[in-house]
Write a protein that holds these residues in place. Structure first.
Motif, mmCIF file in Angstrom:
data_model
loop_
_atom_site.group_PDB
_atom_site.id
_atom_site.type_symbol
_atom_site.label_atom_id
_atom_site.label_comp_id
_atom_site.label_asym_id
_atom_site.label_seq_id
_atom_site.Cartn_x
_atom_site.Cartn_y
_atom_site.Cartn_z
ATOM 1 N N VAL A 86 -22.273 -46.292 11.423
ATOM 2 C CA VAL A 86 -21.560 -47.560 11.627
ATOM 3 C C VAL A 86 -20.815 -48.052 10.340
ATOM 4 C CG1 VAL A 86 -22.550 -49.903 11.841
ATOM 5 C CG2 VAL A 86 -23.704 -48.308 12.906
ATOM 6 N N ARG B 8 -23.345 -49.873 16.828
ATOM 7 C CA ARG B 8 -24.757 -49.409 16.494
ATOM 8 C C ARG B 8 -25.312 -48.444 17.737
ATOM 9 N NH1 ARG B 8 -28.248 -49.145 12.790
ATOM 10 N NH2 ARG B 8 -26.761 -50.483 11.360
ATOM 11 N N ASP C 63 -27.014 -45.856 10.371
ATOM 12 C CA ASP C 63 -26.377 -46.744 9.395
ATOM 13 C C ASP C 63 -25.097 -46.398 8.859
ATOM 14 O OD1 ASP C 63 -28.619 -48.308 9.927
ATOM 15 O OD2 ASP C 63 -29.527 -47.822 7.932
#
Length: 627
Positions: A462, A469, A459
């Motif tokens: 990103v 992703r 996460d």
């Protein structure tokens, strides 16, 4: 693994209960109880050998572990390959030293991630192991904590215990006399994570193992690659028995093994019911050598000509059931054969598969008559040297008797096709006793920091670096995420760094480059050359492949060796003009529409010596002049 031929079973109706034992090597500098390095060695590098014969010993309460007793019945000599880095602790010629601090620290991080309650004082225990995988005849093990849990989509799976252990020696080969092991792996720190019996489906078993694996890799301090993580699976169904399947190598294998073991136990229960309906019994072992005195069967003839004999056991009421399939290409007879093989026999023959293998119909009838078996009965035989034949047929007879009872508790080995094979009885508590040479340790969980989970890292990649992703997950779950973060800190474009470390290395590996030779310094040097415009991005794959083949080169030397030294702007324009000239008709007909096709040709002509943007600008300019 694949078990496409396995029938589907209702796991809930059958009462499936499963649990996992995950064994993961830690990536520490030294071993758990000595200062030897944890680096894997080539067996050809061994500079000496030592041999051992191992025997079971009684526990503090005077008990013998049955698994160790059975193992001791197999007469084998164990040979160990030692290296210039092998120490006296590994050879069992010196007492172990104190528990390695680095290994303890990593294990405490893992305890934190699993929400395990760490013990106040940890004691080293000896676990009796006489299969030759440890020179001392036991494995040292430390209980660090209990009472954790993980979450799966099908519910919570408890963590019963977290152990810090020493890894076993690596099996190299089997010989006529025994087994050869390598000592490079012996003593590498290992964590064992045991879940509670909370798994209710093959899919949940795979998901739980996947979750634990992610938590382990989140520490950044576990070894990666084949053999560095192993999964054992405990499986039972309502009327079956607990069976431990050892040595499952991959996640898909876990799902296949659970599904296959459920089917095996269900089929064994069906065989049990049929045997009971028939009032089946196992008869006494007989000598059947005379039946085969003139046989043309190669296996039996070979045994008899070498001074061997044929032993037989009548299986009353077993006709048709010994040959019944319980897993793909495995039958009840295979189970009997596995037990016979433990005592040195090549296997068994049985009347459900005879006549065959050179055994005639007449010999089958004579065999039945010799042991008093009728048409509803089966007979199993072993042909071997006298001692082996006696031990092997007794083992097969015992396994046949167990079939009347149902599913025996046992330890089994995972096969590549998703089936399993018999290894030994389940071990008992009698194989554990205190290690008196190593003082207790008092672990302090507050001394370690909780690492970032790999899914959390994905996460962040990103959000902070703008990676898509899929690429972010590749980097976060890959081996080189610390290198990726170092490169980004030095100003390297995140997407370029990530794609180089993951996609480009995968590409050149498929082309045969030994990417395992590439170091962090190689990558960082290449990134620096690209950032300083001394190497075009398009040339990175070829330079990496060159470095992989000759890792002693510097990155700059690899650029020269690959013929990818930078070219001047004029040289780029000249190469582009030649491409446009060769395709003048297409340019005239399509104008700028010819750009995409000619761009690939221009880049190929320059072989990665020039940056794509430079080539693109020159090509657009040259096409513009012609239209």
């Amino acid at each position: 693994m694949s078990t496409d031929a396995t029938p589907e079973y209702d796991h809930e109706e059958l009462g499936l209960v499963a649990g996992l034992e995950i064994h993961q090597q830690l990536d520490t500098a030294t071993k758990l109880f000595c200062d030897s390095p944890t680096v894997e060695r080539d067996p050809d590098e061994a500079d000496r050998e030592l041999t051992r014969r191992l025997h079971p010993t009684k526990s503090e309460l005077g008990e013998l572990d049955q698994a160790a007793v059975e193992e001791s019945r197999v007469d084998r000599e164990f040979t160990y390959l030692a290296y210039d880095t092998t120490c006296l602790v590994e050879e069992d010629d010196e007492p172990p030293r104190r528990v390695d601090d680095e290994a303890l620290s990593v294990a405490l991080q893992i305890a934190d991630l699993l929400d395990v309650s760490v013990v106040d004082q940890a004691h080293v225990m000896r676990k009796l192991v006489i299969d030759g995988s440890n020179t001392s005849g036991f494995q040292r093990s430390i209980l660090l904590g209990q009472g954790g849990e993980i979450e799966t989509s099908e519910g919570t799976v408890s963590i019963d215990d977290l152990m810090l252990e020493e890894e076993s020696a690596k099996r190299v080969e089997e010989t006529d006399d025994g087994v050869v092991y390598s000592l490079d792996r012996l003593g590498v720190p290992l964590v064992e994570i045991g879940t509670g019996p909370d798994v209710r489906s093959p899919e949940q078993a795979k998901e739980a193992a996947e979750r634990i694996g992610m938590l382990l890799r989140s520490t950044g301090a576990v070894k990666r690659g084949l053999g560095t993580i192993r999964q054992d699976v405990n499986v039972s169904i309502a009327e079956g028995a607990r069976v431990e399947v050892k040595g499952v190598q991959d996640l898909q294998g876990i799902e296949d093994i659970v599904r296959g073991e459920v089917g095996r136990q269900a089929e064994l229960l069906a065989i049990r019911d049929e045997l009971r309906d028939r009032d089946a019994v196992v008869g006494d072992v007989r000598d059947a050598t005379e039946v085969f005195s003139d046989t043309d069967s190669g296996v039996i003839r070979g045994a008899l000509d070498s001074g061997g004999k044929v032993t037989a056991v009548p299986l009353y009421g077993f006709d048709g059931l010994v040959g019944r399939e319980i897993q793909p290409d495995r039958r009840l007879g295979t189970e009997l054969s596995d037990h016979a093989k433990r005592h040195g026999a090549g296997g068994i023959f049985h009347t459900d598969e005879l006549p065959a293998y050179g055994v005639t119909e007449g010999e089958v009838e004579a065999l039945r008559e010799a042991v008093g078996a009728g048409e509803d009965d089966a007979v199993a035989i072993v042909a071997a040297d006298p001692e082996t034949a006696d031990l092997a047929i007794e083992a097969a007879a015992d396994r046949a008797a167990a079939a009347i009872e149902g599913v025996p508790e046992e330890t089994r080995g995972a096969n590549d096709d998703g089936t399993t094979r018999y290894l030994r009885p389940l071990p008992g508590a009698a194989r554990m006793y205190p290690e008196t040479d190593v003082p207790p340790v008092e672990p302090d969980p507050s001394d370690v920091d909780r690492p970032e989970l790999l899914d959390e890292k994905t996460d962040r990649y990103v959000e902070s670096f703008g990676l898509d992703r899929g690429l972010a997950e590749q980097v976060a779950f890959g081996r080189r995420f610390p290198l990726f973060e170092t490169a980004v800190e030095r100003g390297v474009d995140p997407t370029f760094a990530a794609s180089t470390l993951e996609s480009t290395t995968t590409e050149i590996r498929r082309d045969g480059a030994p990417v395992e030779n590439l170091t962090d310094d190689h990558f960082l040097a290449i990134f620096e050359l690209v950032e300083s415009d001394d190497l075009a991005k398009e040339g990175v794959p070829e330079v990496l492949a060159t470095l992989a083949e000759d890792p002693d080169l510097t990155a700059a030397e690899a650029v020269e060796a690959a013929g990818l030294s930078g070219v001047s702007d004029e040289a780029v324009r000249e190469a582009v003009r030649e491409v446009v000239d060769r395709n003048a008709d297409q340019v005239e007909a399509e104008g700028m529409g010819a750009f995409s096709g000619l761009m690939g040709e221009a880049m190929g002509a320059l072989r990665g010596k020039a940056d794509g943007e430079v080539v693109s600008d020159a090509l657009r300019e040259e096409i513009g002049k012609r239209t």
